[in-house]
Design a protein around this motif. Structure first.
Motif, PDB file in Angstrom:
ATOM      1  N   LEU A  40       0.857  -1.183   0.000  1.00  0.00           N
ATOM      2  CA  LEU A  40       0.000   0.000   0.000  1.00  0.00           C
ATOM      3  C   LEU A  40       0.895   1.236   0.000  1.00  0.00           C
ATOM      4  N   TYR A  41       0.337   2.362  -0.408  1.00  0.00           N
ATOM      5  CA  TYR A  41       1.122   3.587  -0.326  1.00  0.00           C
ATOM      6  C   TYR A  41       0.207   4.785  -0.123  1.00  0.00           C
ATOM      7  N   GLU A  42       0.759   5.785   0.517  1.00  0.00           N
ATOM      8  CA  GLU A  42       0.073   7.051   0.762  1.00  0.00           C
ATOM      9  C   GLU A  42       1.083   8.165   0.588  1.00  0.00           C
ATOM     10  N   LYS A  43       0.604   9.305   0.127  1.00  0.00           N
ATOM     11  CA  LYS A  43       1.454  10.488   0.016  1.00  0.00           C
ATOM     12  C   LYS A  43       0.990  11.464   1.090  1.00  0.00           C
ATOM     13  N   ARG A  58       0.475  13.554   7.880  1.00  0.00           N
ATOM     14  CA  ARG A  58      -0.819  14.143   7.532  1.00  0.00           C
ATOM     15  C   ARG A  58      -1.005  14.014   6.030  1.00  0.00           C
ATOM     16  N   LEU A  59      -2.082  13.310   5.627  1.00  0.00           N
ATOM     17  CA  LEU A  59      -2.382  13.112   4.216  1.00  0.00           C
ATOM     18  C   LEU A  59      -3.072  14.346   3.653  1.00  0.00           C
ATOM     19  N   SER A  60      -3.127  14.467   2.328  1.00  0.00           N
ATOM     20  CA  SER A  60      -3.761  15.624   1.691  1.00  0.00           C
ATOM     21  C   SER A  60      -5.258  15.687   2.001  1.00  0.00           C
ATOM     22  N   TYR A  84       6.350  13.170   1.431  1.00  0.00           N
ATOM     23  CA  TYR A  84       6.958  11.935   0.958  1.00  0.00           C
ATOM     24  C   TYR A  84       5.846  10.975   0.531  1.00  0.00           C
ATOM     25  N   THR A  85       6.238   9.940  -0.210  1.00  0.00           N
ATOM     26  CA  THR A  85       5.345   8.821  -0.489  1.00  0.00           C
ATOM     27  C   THR A  85       5.788   7.671   0.394  1.00  0.00           C
ATOM     28  N   TYR A  86       4.850   7.133   1.159  1.00  0.00           N
ATOM     29  CA  TYR A  86       5.130   6.089   2.143  1.00  0.00           C
ATOM     30  C   TYR A  86       4.578   4.765   1.641  1.00  0.00           C
ATOM     31  N   TYR A  87       5.444   3.793   1.406  1.00  0.00           N
ATOM     32  CA  TYR A  87       5.043   2.443   1.006  1.00  0.00           C
ATOM     33  C   TYR A  87       5.019   1.579   2.264  1.00  0.00           C
ATOM     34  N   TYR A  88       3.917   0.874   2.471  1.00  0.00           N
ATOM     35  CA  TYR A  88       3.786   0.144   3.726  1.00  0.00           C
ATOM     36  C   TYR A  88       2.904  -1.086   3.567  1.00  0.00           C
ATOM     37  N   GLN A 102       9.754   7.451  -0.236  1.00  0.00           N
ATOM     38  CA  GLN A 102      10.305   8.101  -1.429  1.00  0.00           C
ATOM     39  C   GLN A 102       9.922   9.576  -1.416  1.00  0.00           C
ATOM     40  N   LYS A 103      10.886  10.444  -1.720  1.00  0.00           N
ATOM     41  CA  LYS A 103      10.618  11.886  -1.741  1.00  0.00           C
ATOM     42  C   LYS A 103       9.940  12.280  -3.023  1.00  0.00           C
TER      43      LYS A 103
END
Length: 103
Positions: A40-43, A58-60, A84-88, A102-103
């Motif tokens: 999964l990922y979130e920016k 804090r997400l958009s 950043y983009t967070y892969y988890y 990832q930036k």
């Protein structure tokens, strides 16, 4: 004739299994990256560390998420206010475990 066909098919199956095993072992980096791609990922914007293994983002959408990582490099280099983009992945306890940032 039937016995030759059976032996030939068995040999082909064994060769296929060996070939697949060799390819799987030859490309560990690609295998590791495919796990990241499937996660999964979130920016979002890095807020800060809650403790030595947990940090808040804090997400958009305005939603907040807590991620966990034992990677010391993140603790030293993630900057508050930076996006950043967070892969988890989510473990069996419902915790969001970072696999890559990832930036």
């Amino acid at each position: 004739m039937v016995n030759k066909l059976k032996k030939g098919l068995m040999a082909l199956g064994i060769m296929g299994a060996l070939f697949t095993g060799v390819l799987g072992m030859a490309m560990p980096a690609e295998a590791a990256w495919s796990n990241v791609e499937q996660s999964l990922y979130e920016k979002g914007t890095f807020i800060g560390w809650a403790d030595t293994n947990s940090f808040e983002v804090r997400l958009s959408s305005g939603k907040y998420m807590v991620f966990r990582s034992s990677n010391d490099w993140y603790e030293k280099n993630l900057k508050p206010g930076t996006t950043y983009t967070y892969y988890y992945s989510v473990n069996k306890y419902g915790q969001n475990i970072i696999s890559k940032i990832q930036k």
